[in-house]
Enzyme design. Structure first.
Site, PDB file in Angstrom:
ATOM      1  N   ARG A 108      65.706-119.991 -10.230  1.00 36.52           N
ATOM      2  CA  ARG A 108      65.695-119.112 -10.216  1.00 36.52           C
ATOM      3  C   ARG A 108      66.106-117.940  -9.103  1.00 36.52           C
ATOM      4  NH1 ARG A 108      59.538-118.353  -9.704  1.00 36.52           N
ATOM      5  NH2 ARG A 108      59.665-115.972 -10.106  1.00 36.52           N
ATOM      6  N   HIS A 146      54.874-110.122  -2.928  1.00 37.02           N
ATOM      7  CA  HIS A 146      55.135-111.642  -2.908  1.00 37.02           C
ATOM      8  C   HIS A 146      56.770-112.719  -2.807  1.00 37.02           C
ATOM      9  CE1 HIS A 146      52.178-111.197  -6.618  1.00 37.02           C
ATOM     10  NE2 HIS A 146      51.490-110.561  -5.330  1.00 37.02           N
ATOM     11  N   THR A 197      53.971-104.136 -15.418  1.00 35.28           N
ATOM     12  CA  THR A 197      52.965-104.738 -15.046  1.00 35.28           C
ATOM     13  C   THR A 197      51.652-105.091 -15.833  1.00 35.28           C
ATOM     14  OG1 THR A 197      51.776-106.498 -12.619  1.00 35.28           O
ATOM     15  CG2 THR A 197      51.902-103.579 -13.276  1.00 35.28           C
ATOM     16  N   SER A 198      51.068-106.885 -15.548  1.00 32.33           N
ATOM     17  CA  SER A 198      49.882-106.914 -16.379  1.00 32.33           C
ATOM     18  C   SER A 198      49.140-106.834 -15.434  1.00 32.33           C
ATOM     19  CB  SER A 198      50.047-108.287 -16.970  1.00 32.33           C
ATOM     20  OG  SER A 198      50.395-109.205 -16.390  1.00 32.33           O
TER      21      SER A 198
HETATM   22  C1  BV8 Z   1      45.426-114.529  -2.839  1.00 32.63           C
HETATM   23  C2  BV8 Z   1      55.412-115.833  -6.550  1.00 32.63           C
HETATM   24  C3  BV8 Z   1      43.527-114.897  -1.010  1.00 32.63           C
HETATM   25  C4  BV8 Z   1      55.654-116.179  -6.776  1.00 32.63           C
HETATM   26  C5  BV8 Z   1      53.881-114.131  -7.877  1.00 32.63           C
HETATM   27  C6  BV8 Z   1      40.280-112.114  -7.115  1.00 32.63           C
HETATM   28  C7  BV8 Z   1      39.705-112.553  -8.850  1.00 32.63           C
HETATM   29  C8  BV8 Z   1      40.734-113.244  -9.633  1.00 32.63           C
HETATM   30  C9  BV8 Z   1      41.768-114.159  -9.312  1.00 32.63           C
HETATM   31  C10 BV8 Z   1      41.568-113.592  -7.460  1.00 32.63           C
HETATM   32  C11 BV8 Z   1      41.517-112.823  -7.193  1.00 32.63           C
HETATM   33  N1  BV8 Z   1      41.728-112.858  -5.968  1.00 32.63           N
HETATM   34  C12 BV8 Z   1      42.518-113.980  -5.845  1.00 32.63           C
HETATM   35  C13 BV8 Z   1      42.926-114.384  -6.913  1.00 32.63           C
HETATM   36  C14 BV8 Z   1      43.578-115.126  -7.446  1.00 32.63           C
HETATM   37  C15 BV8 Z   1      44.841-115.302  -7.383  1.00 32.63           C
HETATM   38  C16 BV8 Z   1      44.795-114.345  -9.009  1.00 32.63           C
HETATM   39  O1  BV8 Z   1      45.004-113.239  -8.972  1.00 32.63           O
HETATM   40  N2  BV8 Z   1      45.495-114.804 -10.071  1.00 32.63           N
HETATM   41  C17 BV8 Z   1      45.181-114.217 -11.413  1.00 32.63           C
HETATM   42  C18 BV8 Z   1      46.035-115.088 -11.930  1.00 32.63           C
HETATM   43  C19 BV8 Z   1      43.428-114.243 -11.899  1.00 32.63           C
HETATM   44  N3  BV8 Z   1      45.403-114.633  -6.505  1.00 32.63           N
HETATM   45  C20 BV8 Z   1      46.204-115.248  -5.463  1.00 32.63           C
HETATM   46  O2  BV8 Z   1      46.089-116.649  -5.300  1.00 32.63           O
HETATM   47  C21 BV8 Z   1      46.813-114.592  -4.336  1.00 32.63           C
HETATM   48  N4  BV8 Z   1      46.549-114.746  -2.786  1.00 32.63           N
HETATM   49  O3  BV8 Z   1      44.568-114.066  -3.676  1.00 32.63           O
HETATM   50  O4  BV8 Z   1      45.017-115.341  -1.532  1.00 32.63           O
HETATM   51  C22 BV8 Z   1      43.173-115.601  -2.362  1.00 32.63           C
HETATM   52  C23 BV8 Z   1      43.270-116.571  -2.609  1.00 32.63           C
HETATM   53  C24 BV8 Z   1      42.549-117.868  -3.093  1.00 32.63           C
HETATM   54  C25 BV8 Z   1      41.140-117.247  -3.763  1.00 32.63           C
HETATM   55  C26 BV8 Z   1      40.420-116.071  -3.266  1.00 32.63           C
HETATM   56  C27 BV8 Z   1      41.638-115.505  -2.619  1.00 32.63           C
HETATM   57  C28 BV8 Z   1      48.285-114.395  -4.391  1.00 32.63           C
HETATM   58  C29 BV8 Z   1      48.752-113.767  -5.680  1.00 32.63           C
HETATM   59  C30 BV8 Z   1      50.548-113.988  -6.035  1.00 32.63           C
HETATM   60  C31 BV8 Z   1      51.018-114.983  -5.978  1.00 32.63           C
HETATM   61  N5  BV8 Z   1      52.526-115.248  -6.770  1.00 32.63           N
HETATM   62  N6  BV8 Z   1      54.325-114.743  -7.677  1.00 32.63           N
HETATM   63  C32 BV8 Z   1      56.714-116.959  -8.054  1.00 32.63           C
HETATM   64  O5  BV8 Z   1      57.048-115.781  -8.400  1.00 32.63           O
HETATM   65  O6  BV8 Z   1      57.124-117.918  -8.757  1.00 32.63           O
HETATM   66  S1  BV8 Z   1      52.330-114.120  -8.859  1.00 32.63           S
HETATM   67  C33 BV8 Z   1      53.557-113.529  -9.628  1.00 32.63           C
HETATM   68  O7  BV8 Z   1      52.588-113.598 -11.698  1.00 32.63           O
HETATM   69  C34 BV8 Z   1      54.364-112.414  -9.656  1.00 32.63           C
HETATM   70  O8  BV8 Z   1      54.453-111.551  -9.053  1.00 32.63           O
HETATM   71  C35 BV8 Z   1      53.156-111.115 -10.390  1.00 32.63           C
HETATM   72  O9  BV8 Z   1      52.256-110.415  -9.499  1.00 32.63           O
HETATM   73  C36 BV8 Z   1      52.322-111.856 -11.508  1.00 32.63           C
HETATM   74  C37 BV8 Z   1      53.002-111.987 -12.838  1.00 32.63           C
HETATM   75  O10 BV8 Z   1      52.402-110.253 -13.215  1.00 32.63           O
HETATM   76  P1  BV8 Z   1      53.805-109.197 -13.455  1.00 32.63           P
HETATM   77  O11 BV8 Z   1      55.068-109.330 -12.740  1.00 32.63           O
HETATM   78  O12 BV8 Z   1      52.383-107.955 -14.427  1.00 32.63           O
HETATM   79  O13 BV8 Z   1      54.282-109.768 -15.584  1.00 32.63           O
HETATM   80  P2  BV8 Z   1      53.837-110.655 -16.203  1.00 32.63           P
HETATM   81  O14 BV8 Z   1      54.697-111.247 -16.971  1.00 32.63           O
HETATM   82  O15 BV8 Z   1      52.800-111.332 -16.978  1.00 32.63           O
HETATM   83  O16 BV8 Z   1      53.187-108.778 -17.163  1.00 32.63           O
HETATM   84  C38 BV8 Z   1      54.675-108.257 -17.645  1.00 32.63           C
HETATM   85  C39 BV8 Z   1      54.758-106.329 -17.781  1.00 32.63           C
HETATM   86  O17 BV8 Z   1      55.334-106.395 -18.417  1.00 32.63           O
HETATM   87  C40 BV8 Z   1      53.547-107.441 -19.660  1.00 32.63           C
HETATM   88  O18 BV8 Z   1      52.476-106.066 -19.570  1.00 32.63           O
HETATM   89  C41 BV8 Z   1      54.757-106.540 -20.489  1.00 32.63           C
HETATM   90  O19 BV8 Z   1      54.174-105.910 -21.935  1.00 32.63           O
HETATM   91  C42 BV8 Z   1      55.614-105.518 -19.478  1.00 32.63           C
HETATM   92  N7  BV8 Z   1      57.108-105.464 -19.686  1.00 32.63           N
HETATM   93  C43 BV8 Z   1      58.175-106.298 -20.364  1.00 32.63           C
HETATM   94  N8  BV8 Z   1      59.167-105.975 -20.847  1.00 32.63           N
HETATM   95  C44 BV8 Z   1      59.096-104.286 -20.014  1.00 32.63           C
HETATM   96  C45 BV8 Z   1      57.670-103.868 -20.331  1.00 32.63           C
HETATM   97  N9  BV8 Z   1      57.228-102.970 -19.071  1.00 32.63           N
HETATM   98  C46 BV8 Z   1      58.226-101.998 -19.815  1.00 32.63           C
HETATM   99  N10 BV8 Z   1      59.540-102.898 -19.834  1.00 32.63           N
HETATM  100  C47 BV8 Z   1      60.118-103.484 -20.032  1.00 32.63           C
HETATM  101  N11 BV8 Z   1      61.087-104.124 -20.575  1.00 32.63           N
END
Ligand code: BV8
Ligand code: ZN
Length: 286
Positions: free
Chosen positions: A87, A140, A231-232
């Protein structure tokens, strides 16, 4: 009659949402004095950085989200370091694209006009700062930083490879089984206490830095316009920021490849590549 009454809120919602309405958006933008841009992996896609939903969802046979956990690091720190070495290599050799540059340019315009413009990013690639953005909150963490697993010292480190043992490693096309294991003692060490360091990244299941959360909360509760870019909106707490702004009755504009907005309460939606839609919407020539 009942059916129509039920339909009306949906109809008004749909009529409220404006698709590719550059002029309407510009009117709101010009009146805004405290703007927040919330970004995800999609803003760096045009810089060649795989998104999580796209190709970046997997590295070799591993789900990126599985490797981005403390558990994975405790079980196999060499494998997780190899993943982050890959990465880092991709991010360090990437260049900011027009959407990063447009945000940086518009921040300068706001600065000259005494308006506030901030970026809150989920990305760890550092491209916002490299594009010239100053007010950047990295929710993050960042790939160019490490933190000691023992004395918690945080250090900037752009060495690539970050240690000799990772040289020529990380390539997603290679299979783990065909590679010699890397001994834990040969992994990146703390400059202060020589203990093992880990990437300064917030992994799934880990809390965000309280300072970063507080800074974000302050912006989300006071901004008068929020841009949601690439972002998704599935990972929390970031995914609840823009809906909170909309709940306050402030305008939210989404820029995403998808033609369908992530949330009905967003007033503007600009489908397409943000490298083209964002500079046009912000009216900046790059
Ligand atoms: C936490 C670093 C306390 C790592 C990352 C509530 C409900 C459900 C689950 C949870 C909740 N609260 C907490 C959770 C658990 C979890 C979570 O949210 N899970 C999800 C999967 C449901 N959250 C956590 O664990 C967080 N910590 O809350 O602590 C806690 C703990 C436990 C339980 C409760 C509370 C920590 C989250 C951070 C994790 N680390 N990154 C690394 O990078 O290696 S997250 C990582 O994934 C990214 O940083 C980002 O946040 C995420 C990816 O999402 P996107 O960036 O949006 O990317 P994606 O590929 O998904 O989408 C891209 C979009 O772009 C698409 O829509 C596409 O159409 C669009 N696109 C593509 N190309 C283009 C474009 N748009 C325009 N132009 C283009 N050219
Ligand atoms: Zn240390």
């Amino acid at each position: 009659m009942i059916f129509l009454r039920r339909l009306s809120p949906i109809l008004s919602q749909m009529s409220k949402r404006k698709l590719s309405d550059y002029e309407g958006f510009r009117n709101v933008l010009n009146k805004s004095t405290n703007i927040v841009a919330l970004t995800g992996a999609g803003i760096s896609a045009e810089s060649g950085i795989p998104t999580f939903r796209g190709a970046g969802g997997f590295w070799r046979t591993h789900r990126s989200a599985d490797l981005a956990t403390l558990h994975a690091f405790q079980v196999n720190p060499a494998l997780v370091w190899e993943f982050y070495h890959y990465r880092r290599t991709v991010a360090f050799s990437a260049q900011p694209n027009d959407s990063h540059k447009a945000l940086a340019a518009y921040e300068q315009i706001c600065k000259e006009q005494g308006r506030k413009f901030s970026v809150i990013t989920q990305n760890v690639d550092g491209l916002h700062r490299r594009a010239g953005s100053e007010n950047v909150i990295e929710l993050h963490g960042a790939l160019h930083k490490v933190i000691c697993t023992k004395c918690r010292t945080i250090d900037e480190n752009f060495d690539n490879p970050i240690c000799e043992a990772l040289r020529d490693r990380g390539d997603p096309a290679l299979q783990d089984i065909n590679l010699p294991t890397i001994d834990k003692k040969d992994l990146p060490r703390c400059k202060k206490c020589k203990a093992l360091v880990r990437p300064y990244i917030v992994w799934f299941g880990e809390n965000l830095d309280p300072k970063v959360l507080e800074q974000s909360r302050e912006l989300i509760e006071t901004c008068d316009l929020c841009l949601v870019i690439g972002t998704s909106s599935v990972v929390y707490p970031a995914a609840m920021f823009a809906p909170l702004v909309a709940d306050r009755g402030q305008p939210v504009a989404e820029f995403n490849l998808n033609s369908e907005p992530a949330n009905d309460s967003f007033e503007f939606h600009f489908p397409g590549k943000c490298g083209s839609t964002l500079p046009k919407a912000l009216g900046v020539t790059l």
